[in-house]
Design an enzyme around this catalytic site. Structure first.
Site, PDB file in Angstrom:
ATOM      1  N   ARG A 103       2.452 -17.305 -57.742  1.00 28.39           N
ATOM      2  CA  ARG A 103       2.924 -18.661 -57.477  1.00 28.39           C
ATOM      3  C   ARG A 103       2.052 -19.731 -58.119  1.00 28.39           C
ATOM      4  O   ARG A 103       2.536 -20.820 -58.436  1.00 28.39           O
ATOM      5  CB  ARG A 103       3.001 -18.888 -55.966  1.00 28.39           C
ATOM      6  CG  ARG A 103       4.123 -18.121 -55.283  1.00 28.39           C
ATOM      7  CD  ARG A 103       4.132 -18.352 -53.793  1.00 28.39           C
ATOM      8  NE  ARG A 103       2.939 -17.810 -53.149  1.00 28.39           N
ATOM      9  CZ  ARG A 103       2.684 -17.889 -51.849  1.00 28.39           C
ATOM     10  NH1 ARG A 103       3.535 -18.518 -51.060  1.00 28.39           N
ATOM     11  NH2 ARG A 103       1.588 -17.354 -51.344  1.00 28.39           N
ATOM     12  N   ASP A 136       7.773 -20.017 -60.836  1.00 26.78           N
ATOM     13  CA  ASP A 136       8.228 -20.807 -59.691  1.00 26.78           C
ATOM     14  C   ASP A 136       9.699 -20.479 -59.448  1.00 26.78           C
ATOM     15  O   ASP A 136      10.585 -20.995 -60.131  1.00 26.78           O
ATOM     16  CB  ASP A 136       8.042 -22.296 -59.967  1.00 26.78           C
ATOM     17  CG  ASP A 136       8.405 -23.161 -58.771  1.00 26.78           C
ATOM     18  OD1 ASP A 136       8.871 -22.599 -57.754  1.00 26.78           O
ATOM     19  OD2 ASP A 136       8.219 -24.387 -58.855  1.00 26.78           O
ATOM     20  N   ILE A 137       9.945 -19.600 -58.486  1.00 28.64           N
ATOM     21  CA  ILE A 137      11.313 -19.153 -58.231  1.00 28.64           C
ATOM     22  C   ILE A 137      12.204 -20.309 -57.800  1.00 28.64           C
ATOM     23  O   ILE A 137      13.397 -20.360 -58.133  1.00 28.64           O
ATOM     24  CB  ILE A 137      11.320 -18.035 -57.156  1.00 28.64           C
ATOM     25  CG1 ILE A 137      10.563 -16.811 -57.673  1.00 28.64           C
ATOM     26  CG2 ILE A 137      12.754 -17.658 -56.768  1.00 28.64           C
ATOM     27  CD1 ILE A 137      10.411 -15.714 -56.644  1.00 28.64           C
ATOM     28  N   LYS A 160      15.549  -4.118 -47.296  1.00 27.42           N
ATOM     29  CA  LYS A 160      15.788  -4.816 -46.039  1.00 27.42           C
ATOM     30  C   LYS A 160      14.687  -5.826 -45.763  1.00 27.42           C
ATOM     31  O   LYS A 160      13.566  -5.658 -46.253  1.00 27.42           O
ATOM     32  CB  LYS A 160      15.915  -3.810 -44.895  1.00 27.42           C
ATOM     33  CG  LYS A 160      14.596  -3.153 -44.468  1.00 27.42           C
ATOM     34  CD  LYS A 160      14.841  -2.247 -43.298  1.00 27.42           C
ATOM     35  CE  LYS A 160      13.554  -1.619 -42.819  1.00 27.42           C
ATOM     36  NZ  LYS A 160      12.645  -2.517 -42.109  1.00 27.42           N
ATOM     37  N   LYS A 204      11.984  10.062 -49.734  1.00 27.34           N
ATOM     38  CA  LYS A 204      11.029  11.051 -49.250  1.00 27.34           C
ATOM     39  C   LYS A 204      11.497  12.463 -49.631  1.00 27.34           C
ATOM     40  O   LYS A 204      12.678  12.790 -49.508  1.00 27.34           O
ATOM     41  CB  LYS A 204      10.837  10.924 -47.739  1.00 27.34           C
ATOM     42  CG  LYS A 204      10.146   9.623 -47.321  1.00 27.34           C
ATOM     43  CD  LYS A 204       9.997   9.533 -45.818  1.00 27.34           C
ATOM     44  CE  LYS A 204       9.271   8.242 -45.416  1.00 27.34           C
ATOM     45  NZ  LYS A 204       7.856   8.263 -45.786  1.00 27.34           N
ATOM     46  N   GLU A 209       6.793   4.831 -34.018  1.00 23.96           N
ATOM     47  CA  GLU A 209       5.637   4.137 -34.580  1.00 23.96           C
ATOM     48  C   GLU A 209       4.614   3.889 -33.480  1.00 23.96           C
ATOM     49  O   GLU A 209       4.973   3.573 -32.339  1.00 23.96           O
ATOM     50  CB  GLU A 209       6.059   2.805 -35.192  1.00 23.96           C
ATOM     51  CG  GLU A 209       7.067   2.902 -36.322  1.00 23.96           C
ATOM     52  CD  GLU A 209       7.459   1.538 -36.850  1.00 23.96           C
ATOM     53  OE1 GLU A 209       6.793   1.067 -37.781  1.00 23.96           O
ATOM     54  OE2 GLU A 209       8.412   0.952 -36.313  1.00 23.96           O
ATOM     55  N   ASP A 258      16.196  -3.815 -37.554  1.00 20.40           N
ATOM     56  CA  ASP A 258      15.080  -3.419 -38.397  1.00 20.40           C
ATOM     57  C   ASP A 258      15.134  -1.947 -38.792  1.00 20.40           C
ATOM     58  O   ASP A 258      14.713  -1.589 -39.894  1.00 20.40           O
ATOM     59  CB  ASP A 258      13.762  -3.707 -37.658  1.00 20.40           C
ATOM     60  CG  ASP A 258      12.547  -3.550 -38.543  1.00 20.40           C
ATOM     61  OD1 ASP A 258      12.596  -4.010 -39.701  1.00 20.40           O
ATOM     62  OD2 ASP A 258      11.540  -2.979 -38.084  1.00 20.40           O
ATOM     63  N   HIS A 289      17.646   2.693 -41.793  1.00 23.15           N
ATOM     64  CA  HIS A 289      16.980   3.985 -41.901  1.00 23.15           C
ATOM     65  C   HIS A 289      17.683   5.080 -41.101  1.00 23.15           C
ATOM     66  O   HIS A 289      17.984   6.162 -41.616  1.00 23.15           O
ATOM     67  CB  HIS A 289      15.528   3.875 -41.433  1.00 23.15           C
ATOM     68  CG  HIS A 289      14.702   2.923 -42.222  1.00 23.15           C
ATOM     69  ND1 HIS A 289      14.861   2.724 -43.583  1.00 23.15           N
ATOM     70  CD2 HIS A 289      13.682   2.094 -41.863  1.00 23.15           C
ATOM     71  CE1 HIS A 289      13.984   1.837 -44.009  1.00 23.15           C
ATOM     72  NE2 HIS A 289      13.270   1.432 -42.989  1.00 23.15           N
ATOM     73  N   LYS A 337       8.544   1.022 -31.322  1.00 23.26           N
ATOM     74  CA  LYS A 337       7.153   0.688 -31.606  1.00 23.26           C
ATOM     75  C   LYS A 337       6.281   0.990 -30.394  1.00 23.26           C
ATOM     76  O   LYS A 337       6.774   1.074 -29.265  1.00 23.26           O
ATOM     77  CB  LYS A 337       7.028  -0.791 -31.994  1.00 23.26           C
ATOM     78  CG  LYS A 337       7.657  -1.100 -33.352  1.00 23.26           C
ATOM     79  CD  LYS A 337       7.342  -2.503 -33.808  1.00 23.26           C
ATOM     80  CE  LYS A 337       7.830  -2.750 -35.229  1.00 23.26           C
ATOM     81  NZ  LYS A 337       7.126  -1.897 -36.212  1.00 23.26           N
TER      82      LYS A 337
END
Length: 490
Positions: free
Chosen positions: A46, A89-90, A146, A180, A214, A233, A238, A336
């Protein structure tokens, strides 16, 4: 896969995803001769101030995130000659893009992979700028991951914006679980071995479990995570992608269109979970303080420092209404602050129909196929054998264990490495088609919508395997979760 030169442009090149996953993946590819010395790794930054320090920063991150025996000074120095920092600079169609344009136009024949390691809110804008500066040519691909939307409507808006500048054949939606090696071995097991393909349906399989657990909490992602939750999420992408690979019919070939066609059929055959069925077939939870790996950790609301009904755990009982899987439950689970970090697929076979060993102290146990994705990468088959240290016909459960790390000790499995190289070679077989993403959102949206008006999540202590309601989801069916390290032989 033959090595060929290509340009990888990482927008957000100094960010966490780039330095933690993408650049180490390309270092591994470089050491294996798959990211050739003629290739270029262009990292966009940036500010000009970042340019002077970015290479030292990348070297430090390589040391931090590579395994001890992967990093060596000579290879790292050679690799760093391929790294080209450039300020872009997007947000503005200004002269900052001209440096990137000049760099890429120095060789217009090679493949260009634009990896958008930036917030999804500016995916469309970045694609617009690439088109405006004519950087999108026939050998260009754009890679995104994602979160691709908040629901079906927002996802469709995001995909439509990108589609104005990159057509579907150029768009690679990455799900790193699909890269994987054990996941790809799942396809080899199913479609390369007669014994498994003939034992892969409702006649022989009792149920399927797919779990991604997790140990970590939300950490630095609290604001993002609270707006998303575990269903958006992890479940929508997944878990459903893994379900598709387990459940799909054999594709005619392993090309992208044939694989995607079979995955879409599975998603469209998923039995809708709507209205009161959501309470019957799903569980959502939220972690409170507890002990993980011997250390006390805070609860979700303490980490968030606010009140919230966002779920940090999801369990779902799903059914696929087709001939192969009629009435076979698929139990999906993610959360989680759970007891262990693990991702695995468990194929639980039915009990033997008749016990011919009534005098054995050990009753026959149903066979179980376990495909573990992390932290180890292994495939296990649980079978019954005769106990060798006695004369009587006494049964004993044993595990046939294929540990991929032991078998291929000279190869470092890296999903991002595999998928970026696939994108460079224009192989989309392990990427997610727009139709897949739409079908997944269509199935998940009614579940999330019902939760909004159905009270609060069930609480579970950090370091546990989730809320008690998750266990009851299976015990009501006469089954139980397969929990790593607790009931692996159960």
């Amino acid at each position: 896969m033959s090595a060929q030169a290509f340009d990888l442009v990482i927008f957000g090149g100094g960010g966490d995803l780039s330095c933690r996953k993408l650049i180490p993946a390309m270092y591994r590819a470089f050491k294996e001769g798959m990211f050739t010395p003629e290739s270029r790794l262009i990292v966009t930054l940036r500010t000009k101030e970042e340019v002077g320090s970015i290479k030292d920063h990348i070297l430090n991150k390589l040391i931090e995130f590579l395994k001890a025996d992967e990093y060596d000074v000579s290879s790292a120095q050679q690799f760093m000659t391929l790294v080209k920092p450039v300020v872009v600079d997007i947000a503005e169609a200004n002269d900052s893009w001209l440096d990137l344009e000049a760099l890429l136009d120095s060789d217009v024949t090679r493949a260009r992979v634009f990896y958008l390691a930036i917030p999804p809110t500016i995916f469309g804008l970045c694609c617009e700028q690439l088109d405006h500066f004519k950087l999108n040519h026939e050998n260009s691909r754009v890679v995104v991951e994602k979160p691709l939307g908040y629901d079906a409507a927002s996802a469709n808006e995001l995909h439509s914006k990108m589609a104005l500048y990159f057509d579907e054949s150029q768009t690679f939606r990455i799900d790193h679980y699909l890269g994987k090696e054990p996941v790809q071995n799942l396809m080899a097991l199913r479609f390369g071995n007669t014994m498994f393909e003939h034992l892969w349906d409702a006649k022989t399989i009792d149920h399927v479990q797919i779990s991604i657990s997790e140990e970590v909490g939300v950490e630095g992602r609290a604001n993002f995570y609270d707006a998303a939750g575990a269903a958006r999420d992890m479940l929508q992408n997944h878990l459903l992608q893994l379900l598709c690979l387990v459940a799909m019919e054999s594709p005619n070939t392993l090309n992208a269109d044939d694989i995607r066609s079979e995955k879409v059929k599975v998603l469209k055959a998923l039995r809708p979970i709507i209205d009161e069925d959501v309470d019957l077939h799903t569980v959502r939870g939220q972690y409170v303080a507890g002990q993980v790996n011997g250390s006390m950790v805070r609860g979700y609301l303490e980490e968030l420092d606010d009140n919230s009904t966002t779920e940090t755990f999801v369990a779902v009982r799903a059914f696929i209404d087709n001939w192969r899987w009629s009435q076979v439950p698929f139990y999906l689970r993610t959360g989680k602050r759970l007891a262990k970090r693990c991702a695995e697929i468990v194929i639980q076979y039915k009990d033997v129909s008749h016990n011919v060993f009534p005098n054995s102290s050990q009753k026959p146990r149903a066979n179980r196929l376990v495909i573990r994705l992390q932290p180890e990468e292994k495939i296990q088959l649980h079978v019954m054998t005769k106990q060798l240290d006695c004369l009587d016909m006494t049964l004993k459960p044993v595990t046939l264990d294929l540990n991929l790390a032991d078998t291929y000790d000279a190869v470092y499995s890296d999903a991002y490495k595999r998928l970026i190289l696939d994108a460079a070679h224009n192989n989309a077989s392990l990427f997610v088609h727009r139709e897949e993403a739409t079908a997944a959102w269509t199935w998940v949206d009614p579940i999330i919508e019902h939760w909004r008006s159905s009270g609060t999540p069930s609480l579970y202590r950090s370091g546990s395997w989730g809320p008690d309601a998750s266990d009851r989801l299976l015990t009501a069916d006469g089954r139980r979760w397969f929990n790593v390290g607790t009931n692996e032989e159960g």
